[in-house]
Design a protein around this motif. Structure first.
Motif, PDB file in Angstrom:
ATOM      1  N   SER A  34     -27.045 -49.674  -3.050  1.00 55.66           N
ATOM      2  CA  SER A  34     -28.514 -50.682  -3.382  1.00 55.66           C
ATOM      3  C   SER A  34     -28.180 -52.009  -2.002  1.00 55.66           C
ATOM      4  CB  SER A  34     -28.545 -51.116  -4.723  1.00 55.66           C
ATOM      5  OG  SER A  34     -27.851 -51.859  -5.155  1.00 55.66           O
ATOM      6  N   THR A  35     -27.483 -52.203  -2.299  1.00 57.98           N
ATOM      7  CA  THR A  35     -26.735 -52.702  -1.357  1.00 57.98           C
ATOM      8  C   THR A  35     -25.356 -52.147  -0.403  1.00 57.98           C
ATOM      9  OG1 THR A  35     -25.061 -53.941  -2.841  1.00 57.98           O
ATOM     10  CG2 THR A  35     -28.020 -55.108  -2.464  1.00 57.98           C
ATOM     11  N   GLY A  36     -25.073 -51.656  -1.156  1.00 59.39           N
ATOM     12  CA  GLY A  36     -23.819 -50.733  -0.475  1.00 59.39           C
ATOM     13  C   GLY A  36     -23.855 -49.404   1.093  1.00 59.39           C
ATOM     14  N   HIS A  37     -23.440 -48.853   1.358  1.00 57.34           N
ATOM     15  CA  HIS A  37     -23.341 -48.427   2.418  1.00 57.34           C
ATOM     16  C   HIS A  37     -22.501 -46.845   2.109  1.00 57.34           C
ATOM     17  CE1 HIS A  37     -25.309 -51.356   4.756  1.00 57.34           C
ATOM     18  NE2 HIS A  37     -24.566 -52.286   4.602  1.00 57.34           N
ATOM     19  N   ALA A  38     -23.058 -45.642   2.304  1.00 54.12           N
ATOM     20  CA  ALA A  38     -22.778 -44.279   1.901  1.00 54.12           C
ATOM     21  C   ALA A  38     -21.257 -44.653   2.994  1.00 54.12           C
ATOM     22  CB  ALA A  38     -23.791 -43.287   1.664  1.00 54.12           C
ATOM     23  N   ASP A  39     -21.229 -44.462   4.604  1.00 52.47           N
ATOM     24  CA  ASP A  39     -20.389 -44.584   5.123  1.00 52.47           C
ATOM     25  C   ASP A  39     -18.973 -45.312   5.181  1.00 52.47           C
ATOM     26  OD1 ASP A  39     -21.432 -46.766   5.669  1.00 52.47           O
ATOM     27  OD2 ASP A  39     -21.362 -46.349   8.402  1.00 52.47           O
ATOM     28  N   SER A  40     -19.382 -46.740   4.058  1.00 52.26           N
ATOM     29  CA  SER A  40     -18.328 -47.122   3.259  1.00 52.26           C
ATOM     30  C   SER A  40     -17.637 -46.537   3.099  1.00 52.26           C
ATOM     31  CB  SER A  40     -19.014 -48.310   3.410  1.00 52.26           C
ATOM     32  OG  SER A  40     -19.204 -49.288   4.577  1.00 52.26           O
TER      33      SER A  40
END
Length: 332
Positions: A34-40
């Protein structure tokens, strides 16, 4: 240890995962993006794209502990939609505690906030200061602290809450990517990069050295280190609370000066009226964390700006020690 990191695809969570992996721990990440990023989500960490309410499908007795960073964290949103914070923070954390109890996982580090103190009377905040949150975000985090205290007493949970204010900086290409972006340093860097025309200084008549508000800033790498130390220090049946701070603060003008120094950009700043409810000085004492966890921050605001600027792909100017801004604020 085998650890679950909730919110591990977010800004702070991804750096915590990076440090845990570097220390040889086995890490699984739960994040709904929801606020994160898959590439992180770093290589080496197993990723579950799921809601925190589904954590019972993931946790089992093979886990040694949980680092809980998943949360809603926008103050303004919490005021206009408090129900999102009761559900997203309080109810979801209760589901996590239920799942941990059921699986026999009894070690937890909780990413809390100094917003639980509201608008403290003193400049430097200690863990013994009254908790009087002024918004549902801070209230939801305080409610979770009460939950952890009761869980530790009743069921032997080993829990530590970490309360901190402004996190900045980057670790490699792991950086702040909030939408909307409400934090000072990344917004200043947008001005330096030409993405915004000017920065805003909200209030220039505070009773501080240069008239602008003073805040406590911590590098995200120092913060990640505190989470690792808390994991090692948590004791069964106890819930400990630690403020993470420098004991001194940096004013808005000093942050702007650091951005100008690091980037070489002019960074125009427009003076605007104070925002309602903004205290002059908010600084957290890290004395207790130093004494009991052996933790203290090792990086300053210029380091935070430089690392964040480099993470955006820009060259960092070589510092001139004689012009580096000095911290301002009351010592712990």
């Amino acid at each position: 240890m085998k650890l679950l990191v909730t919110g591990g695809a977010g800004y702070i969570g991804s750096v915590v995962v990076q440090r845990l992996l570097a220390e040889g721990h086995t890490v699984e990440v739960l994040d709904n993006l929801s606020t994160g990023h898959a590439d992180s989500v770093l290589d080496g960490a197993r990723w579950h794209q799921a809601e925190l309410l589904e954590v019972g499908q993931i946790l089992d007795a093979s886990f040694d502990g949980v680092v809980h960073l998943a949360a809603r964290s926008l103050v303004g949103e919490s005021v206009s939609h408090p129900e999102r914070y009761w559900h997203g923070n309080i109810v979801a954390t209760l589901a996590l505690l239920d799942a941990m109890r059921s699986a026999g996982v009894r070690r937890l580090v909780f990413s809390s906030t100094a917003a639980v103190y509201g608008e403290p009377a003193g400049a430097s905040i200690a863990e013994s200061d009254p908790t009087m949150p002024t918004n549902p975000y801070g209230a939801s985090k305080l409610a979770i602290d009460h939950m952890l205290t009761a869980e530790a007493r009743a069921h032997g949970l080993a829990a530590i809450s970490l309360r901190y204010f402004n996190v900045a900086g980057a670790s490699g290409d792991l950086r702040e990517r909030h939408d909307p972006e409400t934090h000072l340093i990344p917004n200043l860097l947008k001005v330096a990069a030409g993405e915004k025309e000017s920065a805003s200084i909200f209030g220039t008549d505070y009773p501080t050295e240069d008239g602008t508000a003073v805040r406590d800033y911590i590098h995200v790498l120092d913060l990640a280190e505190a989470h690792l130390r808390a994991l090692a220090a948590a004791e069964p049946g106890a819930h400990e609370i630690y403020n993470l701070g420098t004991g001194t603060g940096t004013s808005v003008r000093q942050v702007i000066d650091a951005v100008r120094e690091v980037t070489g950009a002019e960074v125009p700043a427009v003076e605007e009226p104070r925002r309602a409810g903004d205290p002059a000085v908010l600084v957290a004492s890290g004395a207790r964390a130093l004494k009991r966890l052996g933790w203290s921050p090792t990086r300053d605001v210029r380091d935070m700006v430089a690392d964040a600027w480099a993470a955006l792909g820009h060259e960092v100017r070589t510092p001139n020690p004689s012009t580096r801004p000095q911290a301002s604020g009351d010592p712990a």
